[in-house]
Scaffold this motif. Structure first.
Motif, short mmCIF file in Angstrom:
data_model
loop_
_atom_site.label_atom_id
_atom_site.label_comp_id
_atom_site.label_asym_id
_atom_site.label_seq_id
_atom_site.Cartn_x
_atom_site.Cartn_y
_atom_site.Cartn_z
N ALA A 145 17.95 11.01 29.95
CA ALA A 145 17.86 10.21 28.72
C ALA A 145 18.80 9.02 28.77
N ALA A 146 20.04 9.25 29.21
CA ALA A 146 21.00 8.15 29.29
C ALA A 146 20.60 7.13 30.35
N LEU A 147 20.06 7.61 31.47
CA LEU A 147 19.62 6.70 32.52
C LEU A 147 18.51 5.78 32.02
N PHE A 148 17.54 6.36 31.33
CA PHE A 148 16.40 5.55 30.88
C PHE A 148 16.79 4.64 29.72
N THR A 149 17.72 5.08 28.88
CA THR A 149 18.22 4.21 27.81
C THR A 149 18.93 3.00 28.39
N LYS A 150 19.77 3.24 29.41
CA LYS A 150 20.47 2.14 30.07
C LYS A 150 19.47 1.20 30.75
N ALA A 151 18.42 1.78 31.33
CA ALA A 151 17.40 0.94 31.98
C ALA A 151 16.76 -0.01 30.98
N LYS A 152 16.51 0.47 29.75
CA LYS A 152 15.97 -0.40 28.72
C LYS A 152 16.96 -1.50 28.35
N GLU A 153 18.23 -1.14 28.25
CA GLU A 153 19.26 -2.11 27.84
C GLU A 153 19.39 -3.25 28.84
N VAL A 154 19.28 -2.95 30.14
CA VAL A 154 19.57 -3.96 31.16
C VAL A 154 18.33 -4.49 31.85
N GLY A 155 17.14 -4.01 31.44
CA GLY A 155 15.91 -4.48 32.07
C GLY A 155 15.81 -4.07 33.53
N ALA A 156 16.16 -2.82 33.83
CA ALA A 156 16.22 -2.36 35.22
C ALA A 156 14.85 -2.31 35.87
N LYS A 157 14.83 -2.62 37.16
CA LYS A 157 13.61 -2.48 37.96
C LYS A 157 13.54 -1.11 38.63
N LEU A 158 14.70 -0.48 38.85
CA LEU A 158 14.77 0.82 39.50
C LEU A 158 15.76 1.72 38.76
N VAL A 159 15.43 3.01 38.68
CA VAL A 159 16.36 4.04 38.24
C VAL A 159 16.38 5.11 39.32
N TYR A 160 17.58 5.52 39.74
CA TYR A 160 17.72 6.57 40.74
C TYR A 160 18.17 7.86 40.07
N LEU A 161 17.50 8.96 40.40
CA LEU A 161 17.85 10.28 39.88
C LEU A 161 17.55 11.31 40.96
N ALA A 162 18.52 12.16 41.26
CA ALA A 162 18.31 13.23 42.23
C ALA A 162 18.14 14.55 41.49
N ASN A 163 17.11 15.30 41.86
CA ASN A 163 16.87 16.61 41.26
C ASN A 163 16.33 17.55 42.33
N PRO A 164 17.15 18.55 42.76
CA PRO A 164 18.52 18.86 42.39
C PRO A 164 19.49 17.73 42.78
N ASP A 165 20.66 17.80 42.17
CA ASP A 165 21.62 16.71 42.31
C ASP A 165 22.59 16.94 43.46
N ASN A 166 22.95 15.87 44.10
CA ASN A 166 24.06 15.81 45.04
C ASN A 166 25.04 14.77 44.47
N PRO A 167 26.29 15.14 44.15
CA PRO A 167 27.09 16.20 44.77
C PRO A 167 27.30 17.46 43.96
N MET A 168 26.65 17.62 42.80
CA MET A 168 27.02 18.74 41.92
C MET A 168 26.17 19.99 42.15
N GLY A 169 24.98 19.84 42.72
CA GLY A 169 24.12 20.99 42.95
C GLY A 169 23.34 21.45 41.74
N THR A 170 23.52 20.76 40.60
CA THR A 170 22.82 21.12 39.38
C THR A 170 21.41 20.58 39.39
#
Length: 368
Positions: A145-170
């Protein structure tokens, strides 16, 4: 004598490597590591059938690899139930991230990621002049949610998200990301890094349609399949996006022997299942080692466990240094507050025994 005339962008960048490899650390310390548990390599190794196939193919190394990776792509298409036109093979996810950023990001274009997430992606964005915007983790999880909200704010062309995550493993359930995708701004592409998804609980992989233009998914043979040194990754997405990679990728970048090994590894489902079981047992053992020290290990959907050292980043760095001094190579997150943790890759019994011996000594020394 005049030197090369570098671009202004290149002149502005530092010469850097996102990760200091264990080999460099061994050269610095003047001794090899006894246990290599820091790079999230699958130390259980690849399928014996894949090794045999690569050995058999080594005599053909005089030939270039198939520039289209046709046979591997065809097998992956069947494996995922999609079209061959929806898959591109590349030099690991790292290489594919570089190609994707080259396709979409120029000087001044905005990109959003999590603060402390996979740094190689950031390296590529900087290399093509992109402007990075970062959001913090939420409870040690990447925050869609925070990633996509920030993407709207800055007009992002790309958003990166890892699932599962590195470095936390969540991780997030795939359905969570499917719902969140409705908030991705128009014209923005989500890069979903699924490097560890074969090791994750059922339901972690997203079921978003392959032709959805908002998403590209990346997978690898480096983790669950145990072939990190072969550098084989692949991306899945809408056919028009996948075809665009042919405009700029290195068509002879894929090693022929690696292509053959990956194809054979994909077909050995029994080995993959056994590897996942070994990884799960190793995660349990690392978690138990942490508990004996009164520490919390974050639940993990990967082939590593992130251990909360219970204090700040300076203390965690002391623990890491003490482990390294005992010949156990581990790493840690780079950014606070996640840098209160260390990250330990799973491994076979011998490596876990070395870790079990070094672990309490490292914490005792760090607490002095």
């Amino acid at each position: 004598m005049a030197g090369p005339r570098y671009t202004k962008l290149v002149q502005s960048l530092p010469a850097t490597v996102p990760f200091v490899g264990p080999e460099e650390q061994e050269r610095t310390r003047g001794a090899p590591f006894a246990a290599r548990l820091g790079a999230n390599e699958n130390t259980f190794g690849p399928s014996p059938k894949a090794i045999a196939a690569m050995q058999a193919a080594s005599g053909e190394i005089w030939m270039y690899g198939d520039p289209t990776s046709h046979d591997l792509r065809a097998a992956l298409a069947v494996h995922h139930g999609i079209g061959i036109e929806n898959i591109v093979v590349g030099e690991g996810i790292d290489g594919l991230l570089g190609y994707l950023v080259r396709l979409l990001i120029g000087p001044g274009d905005t990109v959003v990621t999590s603060d402390g997430a996979y740094p190689t992606f950031n390296y590529h964005v900087a290399g093509f002049g992109g402007e990075l915007h970062k959001v913090p983790y939420a409870d040690d999880h990447e925050d869609p949610a925070a990633l996509f909200t920030k993407a709207k704010e800055v007009g992002a062309k790309l958003v990166y998200l890892a699932n599962p995550d590195n470095p936390m493993g969540t991780w997030h359930e795939g359905s969570t990301l499917t719902r969140a995708l409705d908030n991705l701004p128009e014209g923005c592409l989500l890069v979903l890094d699924e490097a560890y998804v074969e090791l994750a609980p059922k339901g972690t992989a997203s079921e978003i349609a392959i032709d959805d233009p908002r998403l590209i998914r990346m997978r690898t043979f480096s983790k669950a399949y145990g072939m990190a040194g072969a550098r084989v990754g692949y991306a899945m997405g809408a056919a028009s996006l996948i075809q665009s990679f042919d405009k700029i990728r290195n068509h002879f970048g894929m090693n022929r022997v690696a292509q053959i090994g990956a194809l054979t590894a994909l077909q050995d489902a029994d080995w993959l299942e056994q590897t996942c079981a070994w990884v799960a047992a190793s995660r349990d053992r690392i978690t138990a080692l942490a508990a004996r020290e009164g520490l919390n290990a974050l639940p993990s959907a990967t082939n590593f466990v992130t251990v909360d050292c219970g204090k700040d980043g300076d203390f965690a760095r002391r623990v890491l240094a003490e482990l390294v001094a005992q010949g156990v190579f581990v790493r840690m997150p780079f950014v606070a507050p996640q840098d209160r943790c260390i990250r330990i890759s799973c491994g076979p019994e011998g490596d876990m025994n070395l870790l079990a011996d070094a672990f309490p000594k490292a914490f005792a020394a760090a607490r002095r």
